[in-house]
Motif scaffolding. Structure first.
Motif, PDB file in Angstrom:
ATOM      1  N   TYR A  52     -33.849   5.367  27.152  1.00 18.13           N
ATOM      2  CA  TYR A  52     -32.946   6.478  26.891  1.00 18.13           C
ATOM      3  C   TYR A  52     -32.836   6.653  25.383  1.00 18.13           C
ATOM      4  O   TYR A  52     -32.517   5.697  24.656  1.00 18.13           O
ATOM      5  N   VAL A  53     -33.116   7.878  24.877  1.00 14.72           N
ATOM      6  CA  VAL A  53     -33.188   8.112  23.439  1.00 14.72           C
ATOM      7  C   VAL A  53     -32.342   9.320  23.048  1.00 14.72           C
ATOM      8  O   VAL A  53     -32.118  10.243  23.839  1.00 14.72           O
ATOM      9  N   HIS A  54     -31.888   9.303  21.807  1.00 12.27           N
ATOM     10  CA  HIS A  54     -31.101  10.423  21.285  1.00 12.27           C
ATOM     11  C   HIS A  54     -31.938  11.690  21.271  1.00 12.27           C
ATOM     12  O   HIS A  54     -33.147  11.656  21.018  1.00 12.27           O
ATOM     13  N   ASN A  55     -31.285  12.837  21.525  1.00 12.75           N
ATOM     14  CA  ASN A  55     -32.022  14.096  21.645  1.00 12.75           C
ATOM     15  C   ASN A  55     -32.810  14.456  20.390  1.00 12.75           C
ATOM     16  O   ASN A  55     -33.853  15.086  20.465  1.00 12.75           O
ATOM     17  N   SER A  56     -32.336  14.034  19.211  1.00  8.95           N
ATOM     18  CA  SER A  56     -33.035  14.371  17.971  1.00  8.95           C
ATOM     19  C   SER A  56     -34.336  13.588  17.803  1.00  8.95           C
ATOM     20  O   SER A  56     -35.129  13.897  16.910  1.00  8.95           O
ATOM     21  N   LEU A  57     -34.560  12.570  18.649  1.00 10.24           N
ATOM     22  CA  LEU A  57     -35.759  11.746  18.545  1.00 10.24           C
ATOM     23  C   LEU A  57     -36.723  11.964  19.705  1.00 10.24           C
ATOM     24  O   LEU A  57     -37.741  11.274  19.809  1.00 10.24           O
ATOM     25  N   SER A  58     -36.437  12.913  20.566  1.00  4.46           N
ATOM     26  CA  SER A  58     -37.247  13.104  21.774  1.00  4.46           C
ATOM     27  C   SER A  58     -38.694  13.445  21.456  1.00  4.46           C
ATOM     28  O   SER A  58     -39.604  13.068  22.195  1.00  4.46           O
ATOM     29  N   SER A  59     -38.942  14.133  20.337  1.00  7.43           N
ATOM     30  CA  SER A  59     -40.308  14.523  19.999  1.00  7.43           C
ATOM     31  C   SER A  59     -41.188  13.316  19.666  1.00  7.43           C
ATOM     32  O   SER A  59     -42.418  13.418  19.685  1.00  7.43           O
ATOM     33  N   SER A  60     -40.569  12.188  19.371  1.00  2.00           N
ATOM     34  CA  SER A  60     -41.325  10.971  19.069  1.00  2.00           C
ATOM     35  C   SER A  60     -41.741  10.223  20.331  1.00  2.00           C
ATOM     36  O   SER A  60     -42.449   9.214  20.237  1.00  2.00           O
ATOM     37  N   PHE A  61     -41.305  10.718  21.486  1.00  2.00           N
ATOM     38  CA  PHE A  61     -41.597  10.057  22.755  1.00  2.00           C
ATOM     39  C   PHE A  61     -42.269  11.063  23.689  1.00  2.00           C
ATOM     40  O   PHE A  61     -41.596  11.839  24.369  1.00  2.00           O
ATOM     41  N   PRO A  62     -43.593  11.097  23.713  1.00  5.38           N
ATOM     42  CA  PRO A  62     -44.310  12.055  24.583  1.00  5.38           C
ATOM     43  C   PRO A  62     -43.888  11.893  26.044  1.00  5.38           C
ATOM     44  O   PRO A  62     -43.759  10.778  26.546  1.00  5.38           O
ATOM     45  N   GLY A  63     -43.671  13.023  26.689  1.00  4.50           N
ATOM     46  CA  GLY A  63     -43.284  13.002  28.096  1.00  4.50           C
ATOM     47  C   GLY A  63     -41.804  12.880  28.335  1.00  4.50           C
ATOM     48  O   GLY A  63     -41.365  12.822  29.493  1.00  4.50           O
ATOM     49  N   SER A  64     -40.988  12.857  27.275  1.00  3.02           N
ATOM     50  CA  SER A  64     -39.542  12.728  27.456  1.00  3.02           C
ATOM     51  C   SER A  64     -38.964  14.006  28.060  1.00  3.02           C
ATOM     52  O   SER A  64     -39.520  15.089  27.916  1.00  3.02           O
ATOM     53  N   PHE A  65     -37.841  13.855  28.745  1.00  2.00           N
ATOM     54  CA  PHE A  65     -37.197  15.018  29.361  1.00  2.00           C
ATOM     55  C   PHE A  65     -35.683  14.867  29.266  1.00  2.00           C
ATOM     56  O   PHE A  65     -35.136  13.758  29.247  1.00  2.00           O
ATOM     57  N   GLN A  66     -35.008  16.007  29.190  1.00  2.00           N
ATOM     58  CA  GLN A  66     -33.556  16.006  29.025  1.00  2.00           C
ATOM     59  C   GLN A  66     -32.887  15.418  30.261  1.00  2.00           C
ATOM     60  O   GLN A  66     -33.270  15.717  31.395  1.00  2.00           O
ATOM     61  N   ASN A  67     -31.868  14.594  30.022  1.00  2.00           N
ATOM     62  CA  ASN A  67     -31.226  13.890  31.120  1.00  2.00           C
ATOM     63  C   ASN A  67     -29.845  13.408  30.676  1.00  2.00           C
ATOM     64  O   ASN A  67     -29.737  12.625  29.729  1.00  2.00           O
ATOM     65  N   LEU A  68     -28.813  13.914  31.288  1.00  2.00           N
ATOM     66  CA  LEU A  68     -27.443  13.457  31.033  1.00  2.00           C
ATOM     67  C   LEU A  68     -27.060  13.556  29.560  1.00  2.00           C
ATOM     68  O   LEU A  68     -26.435  12.657  28.990  1.00  2.00           O
ATOM     69  N   GLY A  69     -27.443  14.659  28.923  1.00  4.61           N
ATOM     70  CA  GLY A  69     -27.023  14.910  27.548  1.00  4.61           C
ATOM     71  C   GLY A  69     -28.031  14.516  26.498  1.00  4.61           C
ATOM     72  O   GLY A  69     -28.028  15.063  25.388  1.00  4.61           O
ATOM     73  N   ASP A  70     -28.896  13.555  26.780  1.00  2.00           N
ATOM     74  CA  ASP A  70     -29.936  13.155  25.840  1.00  2.00           C
ATOM     75  C   ASP A  70     -31.276  13.131  26.562  1.00  2.00           C
ATOM     76  O   ASP A  70     -31.491  13.987  27.414  1.00  2.00           O
ATOM     77  N   TYR A  71     -32.169  12.204  26.258  1.00  2.00           N
ATOM     78  CA  TYR A  71     -33.503  12.261  26.834  1.00  2.00           C
ATOM     79  C   TYR A  71     -33.934  10.920  27.424  1.00  2.00           C
ATOM     80  O   TYR A  71     -33.724   9.865  26.817  1.00  2.00           O
ATOM     81  N   THR A  72     -34.525  10.987  28.593  1.00  5.01           N
ATOM     82  CA  THR A  72     -35.214   9.845  29.184  1.00  5.01           C
ATOM     83  C   THR A  72     -36.682   9.960  28.798  1.00  5.01           C
ATOM     84  O   THR A  72     -37.264  11.046  28.844  1.00  5.01           O
ATOM     85  N   ALA A  73     -37.282   8.828  28.394  1.00  5.00           N
ATOM     86  CA  ALA A  73     -38.650   8.873  27.889  1.00  5.00           C
ATOM     87  C   ALA A  73     -39.485   7.753  28.499  1.00  5.00           C
ATOM     88  O   ALA A  73     -39.013   6.622  28.617  1.00  5.00           O
ATOM     89  N   PRO A  74     -40.726   8.051  28.876  1.00  2.11           N
ATOM     90  CA  PRO A  74     -41.635   6.979  29.304  1.00  2.11           C
ATOM     91  C   PRO A  74     -41.861   6.007  28.142  1.00  2.11           C
ATOM     92  O   PRO A  74     -42.114   6.440  27.013  1.00  2.11           O
ATOM     93  N   TYR A  75     -41.781   4.712  28.432  1.00  2.54           N
ATOM     94  CA  TYR A  75     -41.956   3.720  27.367  1.00  2.54           C
ATOM     95  C   TYR A  75     -42.253   2.376  28.002  1.00  2.54           C
ATOM     96  O   TYR A  75     -41.525   1.918  28.878  1.00  2.54           O
ATOM     97  N   GLY A  76     -43.324   1.761  27.553  1.00  2.00           N
ATOM     98  CA  GLY A  76     -43.746   0.490  28.126  1.00  2.00           C
ATOM     99  C   GLY A  76     -42.973  -0.696  27.575  1.00  2.00           C
ATOM    100  O   GLY A  76     -42.232  -0.591  26.590  1.00  2.00           O
ATOM    101  N   ASP A  77     -43.145  -1.841  28.214  1.00  6.18           N
ATOM    102  CA  ASP A  77     -42.521  -3.078  27.749  1.00  6.18           C
ATOM    103  C   ASP A  77     -42.998  -3.394  26.331  1.00  6.18           C
ATOM    104  O   ASP A  77     -44.157  -3.179  25.977  1.00  6.18           O
ATOM    105  N   GLN A  78     -42.089  -3.936  25.536  1.00  5.99           N
ATOM    106  CA  GLN A  78     -42.412  -4.364  24.177  1.00  5.99           C
ATOM    107  C   GLN A  78     -42.302  -5.889  24.131  1.00  5.99           C
ATOM    108  O   GLN A  78     -41.205  -6.438  24.034  1.00  5.99           O
ATOM    109  N   LEU A  79     -43.431  -6.558  24.227  1.00 11.26           N
ATOM    110  CA  LEU A  79     -43.461  -8.011  24.368  1.00 11.26           C
ATOM    111  C   LEU A  79     -43.908  -8.686  23.074  1.00 11.26           C
ATOM    112  O   LEU A  79     -44.601  -8.092  22.254  1.00 11.26           O
TER     113      LEU A  79
END
Length: 290
Positions: free
Chosen positions: A202-229
């Motif tokens: 879940y990312v702030h709306n002003s940063l959605s362009s940095s996450f390809p495939g993100s979509f508006q959801n509950l006021g901000d954006y849900t974005a596809p993002y893999g595990d960071q190991l």
């Protein structure tokens, strides 16, 4: 230089004139300069009087911006730094210095002869990871049923202090946003950090362009993002201790920053405050152990 005059000349003169023009611009631009030399990027170290496993690092050039990589998964900034090595081994310390002309790096290998687990006897380490005598790692999740598990207030803080005075999430307010199923694993050995996203964040709306495939959801954006190991975390102690996680990973709702101020930490709960990439906001986050 008169452009009309240039066009009236022969081709050879035109080429020479343009070349001289570019050379002149480079020379007159105060923003350009030579990058640091290897000598200017050098550093020294000495063994601390408190422990043979603690090194005091000093950059030769005190006026440059300095970035340290201790070789143990921890980084720091500043002309001087203190590096702790609880575990025996050979570590490569890297210093990178920056100026307007660029950057330069140098490295030195250091050998830590013996393990000294007493360096890990830090109450924040213990609460965050379980400690050297415990499991050595803990998994944290958003405390989604708690009021104020996510919130926002002004930066700088008002007279009310460290509270989300502008908005505080109610229980499960962001269900389905990709926030509540994320996990954050802090490991003491090597200061390792794993971010388990289960496929989205879940990312702030002003940063959605940095996450390809993100979509508006509950006021901000849900974005596809893999595990960071195999990322790292760093504790900076003081009156307001902070946790910094390495680039690519983050905690909770993403606002473009990687450093989190610890407001409260127990064996099973953690309350954090963090900033916003554009300033003006302080965000709040409550977590609990899984």
């Amino acid at each position: 230089m008169d452009i009309k005059f240039i066009y009236m000349k022969k081709t050879l003169f035109l080429i020479v004139s343009i070349s001289m023009l570019f050379i002149g611009c480079k020379k007159d631009n105060p923003q350009l300069g030579n990058p640091p030399t290897l000598a200017e990027a050098s550093f020294t170290y000495s063994v601390s009087s408190t422990s043979a496993n603690v090194l005091n690092l000093t950059a030769t050039s005190q006026n440059y911006q300095c970035l340290w990589d201790f070789g143990n998964g921890v980084k720091a900034q500043g002309a001087t730094a203190v590096a702790s090595y609880p575990y025996a081994g050979t570590y490569t310390i890297k210093l990178t210095v920056f100026n307007n002309g660029g950057s330069r790096s140098t490295t030195q290998d250091v050998v830590i002869a013996q393990t000294d687990l007493s360096l890990l006897n830090n109450p924040i380490f213990t609460k965050l990871t379980g400690g050297a005598t415990g499991p050595g790692f803990k998994t944290w999740v958003i405390d989604s049923t708690q009021t104020g598990h996510m919130g926002v207030g002004p930066d700088p803080e008002s007279a009310l202090g460290t509270v989300p005075e502008w908005w505080a999430a109610g229980p499960l307010d962001k269900a389905g946003a990709g926030l509540y199923n994320d996990k954050y694993i802090f490991t003491l050995n090597g200061f390792k950090f794993d971010m388990i996203t289960n496929g989205d964040v879940y990312v702030h709306n002003s940063l959605s362009s940095s996450f390809p495939g993100s979509f508006q959801n509950l006021g901000d954006y849900t974005a596809p993002y893999g595990d960071q190991l195999d990322k790292t975390w760093l504790l900076t102690e003081g009156a307001s201790p902070t946790i910094t996680v390495s680039n690519g990973s983050f905690l909770g709702f993403y606002t473009g920053v990687l450093t989190y101020r610890i407001l409260d930490l127990t064996d099973s709960t953690m309350h954090l405050q963090y900033g916003h990439h554009a300033g003006g906001l302080k965000w709040y986050l409550k977590l609990k152990t899984e």
